[in-house]
Design a protein around this motif. Structure first.
Motif, short mmCIF file in Angstrom:
data_model
loop_
_atom_site.label_atom_id
_atom_site.label_comp_id
_atom_site.label_asym_id
_atom_site.label_seq_id
_atom_site.Cartn_x
_atom_site.Cartn_y
_atom_site.Cartn_z
N ILE A 169 0.84 -1.20 0.00
CA ILE A 169 0.00 0.00 0.00
C ILE A 169 0.88 1.25 0.00
O ILE A 169 0.62 2.21 -0.74
N ALA A 170 1.92 1.23 0.81
CA ALA A 170 2.82 2.38 0.87
C ALA A 170 3.52 2.60 -0.46
O ALA A 170 3.69 3.75 -0.91
N ALA A 171 3.93 1.52 -1.11
CA ALA A 171 4.60 1.63 -2.41
C ALA A 171 3.66 2.24 -3.45
O ALA A 171 4.06 3.12 -4.24
N LEU A 172 2.40 1.79 -3.46
CA LEU A 172 1.43 2.32 -4.41
C LEU A 172 1.12 3.78 -4.11
O LEU A 172 0.96 4.60 -5.03
N ALA A 173 1.06 4.12 -2.82
CA ALA A 173 0.81 5.51 -2.43
C ALA A 173 1.94 6.41 -2.92
O ALA A 173 1.70 7.56 -3.33
N ALA A 174 3.16 5.91 -2.88
CA ALA A 174 4.31 6.70 -3.35
C ALA A 174 4.20 6.99 -4.85
O ALA A 174 4.65 8.03 -5.32
N SER A 187 -1.28 15.80 -0.78
CA SER A 187 -1.51 14.62 0.08
C SER A 187 -0.25 14.24 0.83
O SER A 187 -0.32 13.79 1.98
N ALA A 188 0.92 14.42 0.23
CA ALA A 188 2.18 14.11 0.90
C ALA A 188 2.43 15.06 2.07
O ALA A 188 2.89 14.63 3.14
N ASN A 189 2.11 16.34 1.88
CA ASN A 189 2.28 17.31 2.97
C ASN A 189 1.34 17.01 4.12
O ASN A 189 1.72 17.11 5.30
N ALA A 190 0.10 16.63 3.79
CA ALA A 190 -0.88 16.29 4.83
C ALA A 190 -0.44 15.05 5.60
O ALA A 190 -0.60 14.96 6.83
N ALA A 192 -3.60 4.70 2.69
CA ALA A 192 -4.52 3.87 1.91
C ALA A 192 -5.33 4.73 0.95
O ALA A 192 -5.54 4.37 -0.22
N ALA A 193 -5.78 5.88 1.42
CA ALA A 193 -6.59 6.77 0.57
C ALA A 193 -5.77 7.29 -0.61
O ALA A 193 -6.32 7.52 -1.70
N MET A 194 -4.48 7.46 -0.42
CA MET A 194 -3.62 7.97 -1.49
C MET A 194 -3.51 6.99 -2.65
O MET A 194 -3.15 7.38 -3.76
N ASP A 250 9.07 7.53 -4.07
CA ASP A 250 10.00 6.39 -4.17
C ASP A 250 9.31 5.14 -3.63
O ASP A 250 9.33 4.89 -2.42
N PRO A 251 8.68 4.32 -4.49
CA PRO A 251 7.95 3.13 -4.04
C PRO A 251 8.81 2.15 -3.25
O PRO A 251 8.36 1.60 -2.23
#
Length: 229
Positions: A116-121, A128-131, A159-161, A210-211
């Motif tokens: 999930i983190a990789a996909l968000a990246a 969204s990154a700042n938030a 997850a929302a990202m 960076d995924p």
């Protein structure tokens, strides 16, 4: 004459001074006489009040901490934790009754969240990154009663990202299952700082788009959390 060997008795246990001190303080906390957030007197002051040594007081504080009544903040003192957190019961009893469910959930998160983190990246926007970074840093300074909520918010934001509703639903379910555990473990000062550093590392990797780094940071963060069980 009855067979005396059939008569069985349990040995008596002597209550230590430290246990008596801990029980007295915990009863006053339960009764509301000592409110949540209250800083307890120093070891010397408590020792004088109870007429016991500082060693006995120190052991009593350790007992209260183990039962979830107080939090020891290095350099600041000992504070009574929030009532809702105390009512969650001891971490040991919570885990012992749900060990299989907890193990499965930890395994699920270790499998799913790095991806999930990789996909968000890959899909993160500057906004969204700042938030996400703001939430990551807030874990270290938010009120104790909000720690679990802030931690869950951080993972839900990731997850929302991804833009995948199913991912968000799956993660929401896992976070709800482990909520009582977070409410207990994150009250510890060192674990809270460790979790904050883990959040910031994940947020930084996602912000860099960076995924691979995001995946590795999430694995490291979840391993830290697993070691706290």
């Amino acid at each position: 004459m009855k067979n005396q060997s059939a008569l069985k008795f349990e040995s008596l246990e002597r209550t230590t001074l430290s246990a008596q001190v801990a029980e007295t303080i915990s009863k006053r906390i339960d009764a509301g006489e000592i409110e949540s957030g209250t800083k307890l007197p120093s070891e010397r002051q408590l020792g004088e009040a109870f007429g016991v040594s500082r060693v006995s007081v120190r052991e009593a504080i350790q007992l209260l901490q183990a039962k979830g009544y107080v939090e020891i903040r290095p350099g600041k003192g000992t504070f009574v934790v929030e009532e809702e957190i105390r009512n969650a019961g001891s971490l040991q009893s919570w885990v012992s009754g749900r060990d299989r469910e907890l193990l499965m959930m930890v395994e699920l998160r270790m499998i799913v969240e790095p991806g999930i983190a990789a996909l968000a990246a890959e899909k993160a926007t500057p906004e969204s990154a700042n938030a996400l970074m703001e939430t990551a840093r807030s874990l270290g300074v938010c009120p104790r009663a909000e720690i679990s909520q802030v931690d869950a918010q951080f993972h839900q934001q990731i997850a929302a990202m991804t833009g995948n509703a199913l991912v968000s639903e799956l993660l929401a379910a896992s976070l709800e299952t482990t909520r009582p555990l977070r409410e207990r473990t994150l009250q510890d000062h060192e674990r809270r700082e460790l979790a904050t550093r883990g959040h910031v590392a994940v947020a930084e990797a996602i912000a860099m788009s960076d995924p691979a780094a995001a995946r590795a940071a999430m694995v490291s963060h979840l391993k830290d959390a697993q070691s706290s069980l």
